[in-house]
Design an enzyme around this catalytic site. Structure first.
Site, PDB file in Angstrom:
ATOM      1  N   ASN A 176     -10.522   6.783  -8.416  1.00  0.00           N
ATOM      2  CA  ASN A 176      -9.739   7.288  -7.292  1.00  0.00           C
ATOM      3  C   ASN A 176      -8.336   6.695  -7.401  1.00  0.00           C
ATOM      4  O   ASN A 176      -8.130   5.532  -7.064  1.00  0.00           O
ATOM      5  CB  ASN A 176     -10.412   6.871  -5.970  1.00  0.00           C
ATOM      6  CG  ASN A 176      -9.595   7.291  -4.758  1.00  0.00           C
ATOM      7  OD1 ASN A 176      -8.616   8.030  -4.879  1.00  0.00           O
ATOM      8  ND2 ASN A 176      -9.994   6.819  -3.575  1.00  0.00           N
ATOM      9  N   LYS A 181      -5.859   7.373  -5.686  1.00  0.00           N
ATOM     10  CA  LYS A 181      -5.186   7.348  -4.377  1.00  0.00           C
ATOM     11  C   LYS A 181      -3.774   7.939  -4.535  1.00  0.00           C
ATOM     12  O   LYS A 181      -3.582   8.842  -5.353  1.00  0.00           O
ATOM     13  CB  LYS A 181      -5.192   5.932  -3.800  1.00  0.00           C
ATOM     14  CG  LYS A 181      -6.632   5.351  -3.756  1.00  0.00           C
ATOM     15  CD  LYS A 181      -6.763   4.094  -2.983  1.00  0.00           C
ATOM     16  CE  LYS A 181      -8.222   3.628  -3.001  1.00  0.00           C
ATOM     17  NZ  LYS A 181      -8.451   2.421  -2.206  1.00  0.00           N
ATOM     18  N   HIS A 198     -13.177   9.194   2.995  1.00  0.00           N
ATOM     19  CA  HIS A 198     -12.751   7.855   2.576  1.00  0.00           C
ATOM     20  C   HIS A 198     -12.277   7.067   3.804  1.00  0.00           C
ATOM     21  O   HIS A 198     -11.659   7.635   4.705  1.00  0.00           O
ATOM     22  CB  HIS A 198     -11.635   7.971   1.543  1.00  0.00           C
ATOM     23  CG  HIS A 198     -11.361   6.678   0.850  1.00  0.00           C
ATOM     24  ND1 HIS A 198     -10.662   5.652   1.442  1.00  0.00           N
ATOM     25  CD2 HIS A 198     -11.724   6.224  -0.379  1.00  0.00           C
ATOM     26  CE1 HIS A 198     -10.595   4.620   0.597  1.00  0.00           C
ATOM     27  NE2 HIS A 198     -11.236   4.946  -0.508  1.00  0.00           N
ATOM     28  N   GLU A 215      -9.883   5.143   4.222  1.00  0.00           N
ATOM     29  CA  GLU A 215      -8.438   5.205   4.465  1.00  0.00           C
ATOM     30  C   GLU A 215      -8.081   6.454   5.260  1.00  0.00           C
ATOM     31  O   GLU A 215      -7.175   6.435   6.093  1.00  0.00           O
ATOM     32  CB  GLU A 215      -7.688   5.142   3.121  1.00  0.00           C
ATOM     33  CG  GLU A 215      -7.760   3.740   2.520  1.00  0.00           C
ATOM     34  CD  GLU A 215      -7.576   3.682   1.019  1.00  0.00           C
ATOM     35  OE1 GLU A 215      -7.219   4.699   0.403  1.00  0.00           O
ATOM     36  OE2 GLU A 215      -7.817   2.594   0.454  1.00  0.00           O
ATOM     37  N   GLU A 273     -18.694   2.105   0.535  1.00  0.00           N
ATOM     38  CA  GLU A 273     -17.461   1.340   0.348  1.00  0.00           C
ATOM     39  C   GLU A 273     -17.205   0.500   1.593  1.00  0.00           C
ATOM     40  O   GLU A 273     -16.630   0.998   2.578  1.00  0.00           O
ATOM     41  CB  GLU A 273     -16.270   2.278   0.142  1.00  0.00           C
ATOM     42  CG  GLU A 273     -16.325   3.111  -1.111  1.00  0.00           C
ATOM     43  CD  GLU A 273     -14.928   3.529  -1.573  1.00  0.00           C
ATOM     44  OE1 GLU A 273     -14.604   3.235  -2.727  1.00  0.00           O
ATOM     45  OE2 GLU A 273     -14.172   4.111  -0.787  1.00  0.00           O
ATOM     46  N   GLY A 312      -9.655  -3.047  -1.992  1.00  0.00           N
ATOM     47  CA  GLY A 312      -8.352  -3.617  -2.306  1.00  0.00           C
ATOM     48  C   GLY A 312      -8.205  -5.092  -1.980  1.00  0.00           C
ATOM     49  O   GLY A 312      -7.101  -5.630  -2.036  1.00  0.00           O
ATOM     50  N   SER A 365     -13.125  -3.072  -4.724  1.00  0.00           N
ATOM     51  CA  SER A 365     -12.775  -4.173  -5.636  1.00  0.00           C
ATOM     52  C   SER A 365     -13.649  -4.233  -6.881  1.00  0.00           C
ATOM     53  O   SER A 365     -13.971  -5.317  -7.374  1.00  0.00           O
ATOM     54  CB  SER A 365     -12.792  -5.515  -4.883  1.00  0.00           C
ATOM     55  OG  SER A 365     -11.766  -5.544  -3.904  1.00  0.00           O
TER      56      SER A 365
HETATM   57  P1  13P Z   1     -10.304  -0.671  -4.839  1.00  0.00           P
HETATM   58  O1  13P Z   1     -11.125  -0.494  -6.087  1.00  0.00           O
HETATM   59  O2  13P Z   1      -8.834  -0.755  -5.098  1.00  0.00           O
HETATM   60  O3  13P Z   1     -10.841  -1.781  -3.989  1.00  0.00           O
HETATM   61  O4  13P Z   1     -10.479   0.684  -3.990  1.00  0.00           O
HETATM   62  C1  13P Z   1     -11.770   1.152  -3.741  1.00  0.00           C
HETATM   63  C2  13P Z   1     -11.660   2.496  -3.155  1.00  0.00           C
HETATM   64  O5  13P Z   1     -11.227   2.665  -2.046  1.00  0.00           O
HETATM   65  C3  13P Z   1     -12.088   3.620  -4.003  1.00  0.00           C
HETATM   66  O6  13P Z   1     -12.193   4.791  -3.263  1.00  0.00           O
END
Ligand code: 13P
Length: 255
Positions: free
Chosen positions: A15, A17, A102, A104, A172, A178, A217
Site C-alpha cells: 500500500n 498510500k 483503511h 486512515e 491493522e 507507521g 509496521s
Molecule cells: P506501515 O507498514 O507503514 O505501518 O503501514 C501499514 C498500513 O497502513 C498498510 O495499509
C-alpha cells in the site's frame, strides 16, 4: 463445505498510500517487476499505488505475476462524487483488488462500518477482490476491548455477497501503523482468530478459506516471524513497500 473457496494462498500487498510521482513510482514498480521475474515468492503479490499511477503501472506489470490494486473506491459505480474513484474505474485501469476501510480513511473521512460494507459490495460488483481493513485503536486495546472491536468491525463491514474468493480481511491495529510497534505473535494470532470467528458469525462455516492479512509496521526484518504466526495469510505493507528491495524481501519471507 465451500467448494467455491480458494486455498489460503498467501497475499502480499503493498500500500503505497499517497506516495509516488510518475518518475519514482515507475522506477519502484520496474525494480519490483525485475525482482519478481528473477526470484521466488510463495504468495500472490499486489501493488496498490496512488490512482494517478494505475494505468502506467499496468503497463509495467503486464506479463508479470504482480497484480494491481486500488487504495479505495466509492460505493457508487458512477455519478456526481467529485474526487472519488469507482470500483469500475479501478477495474478499467487494470486492478484486480481494492483496499477498503483503511483506518486512515475511517479516521480522516469518517467512514463507518456500513459505508465500508457498501464499498466492498461495489468492489464485488466490479469484479474486484476487496481487502477490508479492521483494527483497534490504542485506547481500545488499553481498555481490553481490542477483540470486541475487531469482531464488530468484521461483522458490520462486510456485504451479503462476501466470500473468501472475493474478500480478504486485513487486521491493522491503528497504533501499529507507521509506529514501528507491532503486536506480539500471540496477540496477532488472537486477533486473526477473532476475524475468522466474526466472519463465521456472519457467513456460517466459510471462514476456513478466508485470507486474513496482518498490517502495521511490517518490515523485511519482522516479516518472517509475522508470516509464520498461526492464522496469518499475508501482509499489508505501507512504509516498507516504498522500497522495492524491502518489499521483495518481505515477499520472499513468505514460505
Ligand atoms: P506501515 O507498514 O507503514 O505501518 O503501514 C501499514 C498500513 O497502513 C498498510 O495499509
Amino acid at each position: 463445505m465451500q467448494p467455491e473457496s480458494p486455498p489460503r494462498r498467501p497475499l502480499l500487498v503493498a500500500n503505497w498510500k499517497m506516495n509516488g510521482l510518475h518518475g519514482d513510482g515507475l522506477a519502484r514498480a520496474s525494480a519490483l517487476a525485475h525482482h519478481a521475474a528473477s526470484g521466488d515468492c510463495a504468495g500472490d503479490i499486489v501493488v496498490c499505488p496512488p490512482a494517478t499511477l494505475l494505468f502506467a503501472l499496468r503497463a509495467v506489470f503486464a506479463g508479470t505475476r504482480i497484480a494491481l490494486g486500488g487504495q479505495d473506491c466509492h460505493v457508487s459505480a458512477e455519478g456526481a462524487h467529485t474526487g472519488d474513484v469507482s470500483a469500475a474505474m479501478l477495474a478499467d485501469a487494470g486492478c484486480a483488488y481494492v483496499i477498503v476501510g483503511h483506518s486512515e480513511r475511517r479516521a480522516s473521512h469518517g467512514e463507518s462500518n456500513a459505508w465500508v460494507a457498501g464499498k466492498s459490495a461495489a468492489a464485488h460488483a466490479a469484479g474486484l477482490t476487496a481487502i477490508v481493513c479492521v483494527g483497534e485503536s490504542a485506547a481500545e486495546r488499553d481498555a481490553g476491548r481490542a477483540l470486541a472491536v475487531i469482531g464488530r468491525q468484521v461483522e458490520d463491514s462486510l456485504p451479503a455477497g462476501a466470500t473468501p474468493g472475493n474478500t480478504a480481511i486485513a487486521y491493522e491495529p491503528v497504533w501499529a501503523i507507521g509506529s514501528g510497534r507491532t503486536p506480539g505473535p500471540a496477540d496477532i494470532e488472537a486477533a486473526h482468530a477473532e476475524v475468522r470467528s466474526g466472519w463465521e458469525r456472519q457467513f456460517s462455516g466459510s471462514g476456513a478459506a478466508l485470507r486474513v492479512l496482518y498490517g502495521g509496521s511490517v518490515t523485511a526484518r519482522n516479516a518472517g516471524d509475522i508470516l509464520d504466526a498461526p492464522g496469518v495469510d499475508g501482509v499489508l505493507v505501507g512504509g516498507a513497500s516504498l522500497s522495492a528491495d524491502a518489499f521483495w524481501q518481505i515477499c520472499q519471507a513468505c514460505r
